[in-house]
Design a protein around this motif. Sequence first.
Motif, PDB file in Angstrom:
ATOM      1  N   ASP A 172       0.692  -1.200  -0.045  1.00  0.00           N
ATOM      2  CA  ASP A 172       0.071   0.072   0.189  1.00  0.00           C
ATOM      3  C   ASP A 172       0.800   1.368  -0.049  1.00  0.00           C
ATOM      4  O   ASP A 172       0.547   2.189  -0.420  1.00  0.00           O
ATOM      5  CB  ASP A 172      -0.745   0.022   1.287  1.00  0.00           C
ATOM      6  N   GLU A 173       2.182   1.018   0.686  1.00  0.00           N
ATOM      7  CA  GLU A 173       2.968   2.242   0.401  1.00  0.00           C
ATOM      8  C   GLU A 173       3.787   2.406  -0.698  1.00  0.00           C
ATOM      9  O   GLU A 173       4.370   3.385  -0.833  1.00  0.00           O
ATOM     10  CB  GLU A 173       4.011   2.082   1.562  1.00  0.00           C
ATOM     11  N   GLY A 174       3.496   1.557  -1.676  1.00  0.00           N
ATOM     12  CA  GLY A 174       4.114   1.688  -2.811  1.00  0.00           C
ATOM     13  C   GLY A 174       5.194   0.949  -3.297  1.00  0.00           C
ATOM     14  O   GLY A 174       5.979   1.148  -4.111  1.00  0.00           O
ATOM     15  N   LYS A 175       5.480   0.093  -2.297  1.00  0.00           N
ATOM     16  CA  LYS A 175       6.704  -0.699  -2.158  1.00  0.00           C
ATOM     17  C   LYS A 175       6.459  -2.006  -2.785  1.00  0.00           C
ATOM     18  O   LYS A 175       5.607  -2.567  -2.779  1.00  0.00           O
ATOM     19  CB  LYS A 175       7.338  -1.088  -0.915  1.00  0.00           C
ATOM     20  N   ALA A 176       7.690  -2.414  -3.506  1.00  0.00           N
ATOM     21  CA  ALA A 176       7.433  -3.958  -4.148  1.00  0.00           C
ATOM     22  C   ALA A 176       7.888  -4.935  -2.956  1.00  0.00           C
ATOM     23  O   ALA A 176       8.540  -4.607  -1.855  1.00  0.00           O
ATOM     24  CB  ALA A 176       8.556  -3.999  -5.114  1.00  0.00           C
ATOM     25  N   VAL A 177       7.229  -6.104  -2.908  1.00  0.00           N
ATOM     26  CA  VAL A 177       7.443  -7.045  -1.875  1.00  0.00           C
ATOM     27  C   VAL A 177       7.370  -8.631  -2.489  1.00  0.00           C
ATOM     28  O   VAL A 177       6.558  -8.760  -3.588  1.00  0.00           O
ATOM     29  CB  VAL A 177       6.319  -7.031  -0.860  1.00  0.00           C
ATOM     30  N   ASP A 178       8.447  -9.279  -2.044  1.00  0.00           N
ATOM     31  CA  ASP A 178       8.464 -10.646  -2.508  1.00  0.00           C
ATOM     32  C   ASP A 178       8.101 -11.611  -1.338  1.00  0.00           C
ATOM     33  O   ASP A 178       8.529 -11.425  -0.384  1.00  0.00           O
ATOM     34  CB  ASP A 178       9.840 -11.160  -3.087  1.00  0.00           C
ATOM     35  N   VAL A 179       7.252 -12.520  -1.630  1.00  0.00           N
ATOM     36  CA  VAL A 179       6.776 -13.517  -0.699  1.00  0.00           C
ATOM     37  C   VAL A 179       7.265 -15.066  -1.100  1.00  0.00           C
ATOM     38  O   VAL A 179       7.022 -15.263  -2.060  1.00  0.00           O
ATOM     39  CB  VAL A 179       5.481 -13.773  -0.451  1.00  0.00           C
ATOM     40  N   LEU A 180       8.071 -15.767  -0.294  1.00  0.00           N
ATOM     41  CA  LEU A 180       8.763 -16.847  -0.746  1.00  0.00           C
ATOM     42  C   LEU A 180       7.879 -17.879   0.146  1.00  0.00           C
ATOM     43  O   LEU A 180       7.837 -18.009   1.251  1.00  0.00           O
ATOM     44  CB  LEU A 180      10.220 -16.925  -0.378  1.00  0.00           C
ATOM     45  N   PHE A 181       7.546 -18.854  -0.584  1.00  0.00           N
ATOM     46  CA  PHE A 181       6.615 -20.333   0.192  1.00  0.00           C
ATOM     47  C   PHE A 181       7.760 -21.304   0.064  1.00  0.00           C
ATOM     48  O   PHE A 181       8.209 -21.843  -1.105  1.00  0.00           O
ATOM     49  CB  PHE A 181       5.474 -20.604  -0.621  1.00  0.00           C
ATOM     50  N   LEU A 182       7.867 -21.965   1.502  1.00  0.00           N
ATOM     51  CA  LEU A 182       8.882 -22.902   1.462  1.00  0.00           C
ATOM     52  C   LEU A 182       8.178 -24.114   2.428  1.00  0.00           C
ATOM     53  O   LEU A 182       7.426 -23.930   3.250  1.00  0.00           O
ATOM     54  CB  LEU A 182      10.056 -22.537   2.173  1.00  0.00           C
ATOM     55  N   GLY A 193       9.655  -9.778   2.239  1.00  0.00           N
ATOM     56  CA  GLY A 193      10.333  -8.762   2.373  1.00  0.00           C
ATOM     57  C   GLY A 193      10.329  -7.667   1.227  1.00  0.00           C
ATOM     58  O   GLY A 193       9.887  -8.194   0.176  1.00  0.00           O
ATOM     59  N   GLU A 194      10.695  -6.405   1.783  1.00  0.00           N
ATOM     60  CA  GLU A 194      10.626  -5.224   0.517  1.00  0.00           C
ATOM     61  C   GLU A 194      11.754  -5.497  -0.342  1.00  0.00           C
ATOM     62  O   GLU A 194      12.920  -5.733   0.073  1.00  0.00           O
ATOM     63  CB  GLU A 194      10.339  -3.947   1.181  1.00  0.00           C
ATOM     64  N   VAL A 195      11.610  -5.362  -1.609  1.00  0.00           N
ATOM     65  CA  VAL A 195      12.831  -5.890  -2.580  1.00  0.00           C
ATOM     66  C   VAL A 195      12.560  -4.602  -3.640  1.00  0.00           C
ATOM     67  O   VAL A 195      13.375  -4.865  -4.858  1.00  0.00           O
ATOM     68  CB  VAL A 195      12.269  -6.751  -3.349  1.00  0.00           C
ATOM     69  N   ASN A 196      12.441  -3.270  -3.361  1.00  0.00           N
ATOM     70  CA  ASN A 196      12.735  -2.114  -3.982  1.00  0.00           C
ATOM     71  C   ASN A 196      14.046  -1.950  -4.431  1.00  0.00           C
ATOM     72  O   ASN A 196      14.624  -1.606  -5.477  1.00  0.00           O
ATOM     73  CB  ASN A 196      12.253  -0.878  -3.403  1.00  0.00           C
ATOM     74  N   THR A 197      15.029  -2.317  -3.413  1.00  0.00           N
ATOM     75  CA  THR A 197      16.477  -2.016  -3.429  1.00  0.00           C
ATOM     76  C   THR A 197      17.261  -3.329  -3.676  1.00  0.00           C
ATOM     77  O   THR A 197      16.682  -4.427  -3.288  1.00  0.00           O
ATOM     78  CB  THR A 197      16.837  -1.259  -2.244  1.00  0.00           C
ATOM     79  N   LEU A 198      18.405  -3.216  -4.138  1.00  0.00           N
ATOM     80  CA  LEU A 198      19.289  -4.284  -4.188  1.00  0.00           C
ATOM     81  C   LEU A 198      19.382  -4.872  -2.866  1.00  0.00           C
ATOM     82  O   LEU A 198      19.717  -6.258  -2.465  1.00  0.00           O
ATOM     83  CB  LEU A 198      20.703  -3.984  -4.902  1.00  0.00           C
ATOM     84  N   LEU A 244       4.918  -9.125  -5.578  1.00  0.00           N
ATOM     85  CA  LEU A 244       3.889  -8.203  -5.203  1.00  0.00           C
ATOM     86  C   LEU A 244       4.346  -6.981  -5.629  1.00  0.00           C
ATOM     87  O   LEU A 244       5.565  -6.388  -5.215  1.00  0.00           O
ATOM     88  CB  LEU A 244       3.204  -8.385  -3.815  1.00  0.00           C
ATOM     89  N   GLY A 245       3.396  -6.100  -5.835  1.00  0.00           N
ATOM     90  CA  GLY A 245       3.662  -4.473  -5.871  1.00  0.00           C
ATOM     91  C   GLY A 245       4.018  -4.053  -7.150  1.00  0.00           C
ATOM     92  O   GLY A 245       4.478  -4.679  -8.068  1.00  0.00           O
ATOM     93  N   ARG A 246       3.824  -2.784  -7.495  1.00  0.00           N
ATOM     94  CA  ARG A 246       4.142  -2.334  -8.883  1.00  0.00           C
ATOM     95  C   ARG A 246       5.651  -2.179  -9.050  1.00  0.00           C
ATOM     96  O   ARG A 246       6.187  -2.070  -7.976  1.00  0.00           O
ATOM     97  CB  ARG A 246       3.777  -0.823  -8.684  1.00  0.00           C
ATOM     98  N   LYS A 247       6.362  -2.108 -10.203  1.00  0.00           N
ATOM     99  CA  LYS A 247       7.681  -2.045 -10.354  1.00  0.00           C
ATOM    100  C   LYS A 247       8.437  -3.010  -9.743  1.00  0.00           C
ATOM    101  O   LYS A 247       9.637  -2.964  -9.037  1.00  0.00           O
ATOM    102  CB  LYS A 247       8.238  -0.699 -10.229  1.00  0.00           C
ATOM    103  N   ASN A 248       7.969  -4.367  -9.377  1.00  0.00           N
ATOM    104  CA  ASN A 248       8.477  -5.343  -8.794  1.00  0.00           C
ATOM    105  C   ASN A 248       9.623  -5.858  -9.834  1.00  0.00           C
ATOM    106  O   ASN A 248       9.166  -6.179 -10.781  1.00  0.00           O
ATOM    107  CB  ASN A 248       7.499  -6.588  -8.572  1.00  0.00           C
ATOM    108  N   PRO A 249      10.890  -6.018  -9.374  1.00  0.00           N
ATOM    109  CA  PRO A 249      12.127  -6.399 -10.140  1.00  0.00           C
ATOM    110  C   PRO A 249      11.950  -7.720 -10.670  1.00  0.00           C
ATOM    111  O   PRO A 249      12.829  -8.137 -11.355  1.00  0.00           O
ATOM    112  CB  PRO A 249      13.385  -6.164  -9.510  1.00  0.00           C
ATOM    113  N   MET A 250      11.196  -8.639  -9.933  1.00  0.00           N
ATOM    114  CA  MET A 250      10.783 -10.108 -10.352  1.00  0.00           C
ATOM    115  C   MET A 250      12.295 -10.753 -10.245  1.00  0.00           C
ATOM    116  O   MET A 250      12.693 -11.474 -10.956  1.00  0.00           O
ATOM    117  CB  MET A 250      10.483 -10.114 -11.846  1.00  0.00           C
ATOM    118  N   HIS A 251      12.976 -10.459  -9.053  1.00  0.00           N
ATOM    119  CA  HIS A 251      14.281 -11.090  -8.936  1.00  0.00           C
ATOM    120  C   HIS A 251      14.131 -12.601  -8.458  1.00  0.00           C
ATOM    121  O   HIS A 251      12.966 -13.206  -7.977  1.00  0.00           O
ATOM    122  CB  HIS A 251      14.629 -10.504  -7.533  1.00  0.00           C
ATOM    123  N   CYS A 252      15.255 -13.223  -9.041  1.00  0.00           N
ATOM    124  CA  CYS A 252      15.499 -14.825  -8.823  1.00  0.00           C
ATOM    125  C   CYS A 252      15.940 -15.079  -7.532  1.00  0.00           C
ATOM    126  O   CYS A 252      17.190 -14.672  -7.195  1.00  0.00           O
ATOM    127  CB  CYS A 252      15.883 -15.530  -9.774  1.00  0.00           C
TER     128      CYS A 252
END
Length: 409
Positions: free
Chosen positions: A160-170, A265-270, A304-312
């Motif tokens: 909601d704050e405009g941040k990209a988030v990745d959720v990992l299911f293990l 976690g938030e993933v906007n940054t490296l 999740l989130g806009r402009k998500n870098p879709m990191h692997c």
Amino acid sequence: MNKVSSQTTALDSTAWGAGDQPSVEKEVVWDYLEKLDEHKSMGPDALHPRVLKELADVIAEPLAIIFENSWRSGKVPDDWKKAKLVPIFKKGKKEDPGKYRPVSLTSVPGKIMEQVLKDSILKHLEERKVIRNSQHGFTQGKSCLTNLIAFYEEITGSVDEGKAVDVLFLDFSKAFDTVSHSILASKLKKYGLDEWTIKWIESWLDCWAQRVVTNGSMSSWQPVSSGVPQRSVLEPVLFNILINDLEDGVDWTLSKFADGTKLGGEVNTLEGRDRIQRDLDKLEDWAKRNLMKFNKDKGRVLHLGRKNPMHCYRLGTEWLGSSSAEKDLGVTVEEKLDMSQQCALVAKKASGILGCISRGIASTSRDMIIPLYSTLVKPHLEYCVQFWAPRYKKDVKKLWKTSSGGQQK
């Protein structure tokens, strides 16, 4: 004998001060005997729960003496360490052994003894606040719903704050079957359980044997050297103790439900993405140290989130796959977080069941239809609905159509 309160537990009648040994009161045993489901199957010792329940007044006292002596001495009867495994088909090809779920049938008196110890252990864990807040499975006052709400409240807040988030299911691979007995014993000591309980559990886990029973045929007895006996009373609490320290050193949000784990976690940054990878490395290291393995094939990443870098991300030496929607504790969570897909799936399921009721039941009277609707349809509409409640009119309309359709019948 007067029936004791359902609130009575074994620990209420156990003294722990000044080196006192544990004791088990006959009223406690009688209460457990009275609660036995007489329709359940008997274990390898051929003691049927119906017989034990009907003889509760007679056998409660001798069983209490047996349980108390077993607890104090740390000696477990061999009959309590045997299990008949009945394979139950799940889905897929019936020729594939992996498509069956094993159900263990163990001694009924042995299960009552396990319940006595379980109550004692749970009270100890609660008083010392041992189990982390991240665990929602097999934990009093917590459930699938509390897991979903607690985890996604933080995740959606970031989105909601405009941040990209990745959720990992293990998910652990054969988690309950691979528990190391020595590692579990060390953690029981770490969390301050008393010497009698630890010694009893060590003896209980040692020299287990099981045989497969199917279509009237039985295999020979085979020894079990690791794992916690499936479907045993102590299985959930012991597993929670084993994985309690899973998140030690992890930076981002981690949530557990039994052996299922989520990391977000938030993933906007490296830096944020690197933190997630470091957390994965720590989780993999924990698994190796505890002689467990993650099921890499089931690991998924939800971006999740806009402009998500879709990191692997990598778990060990293998890369995790990405998903646009993931089923989390029975609720479909999609990358848009609008819950439309979940609403559509629930409506489809409920409509299908309503169709079966309409085709299979000749009577249309309310007295007949309403109980069927409440039992078969309503649970699907209400399961964790506090979490996935629809946001859009189209979804509300879809669900309302299913709900009102059942009521009109």
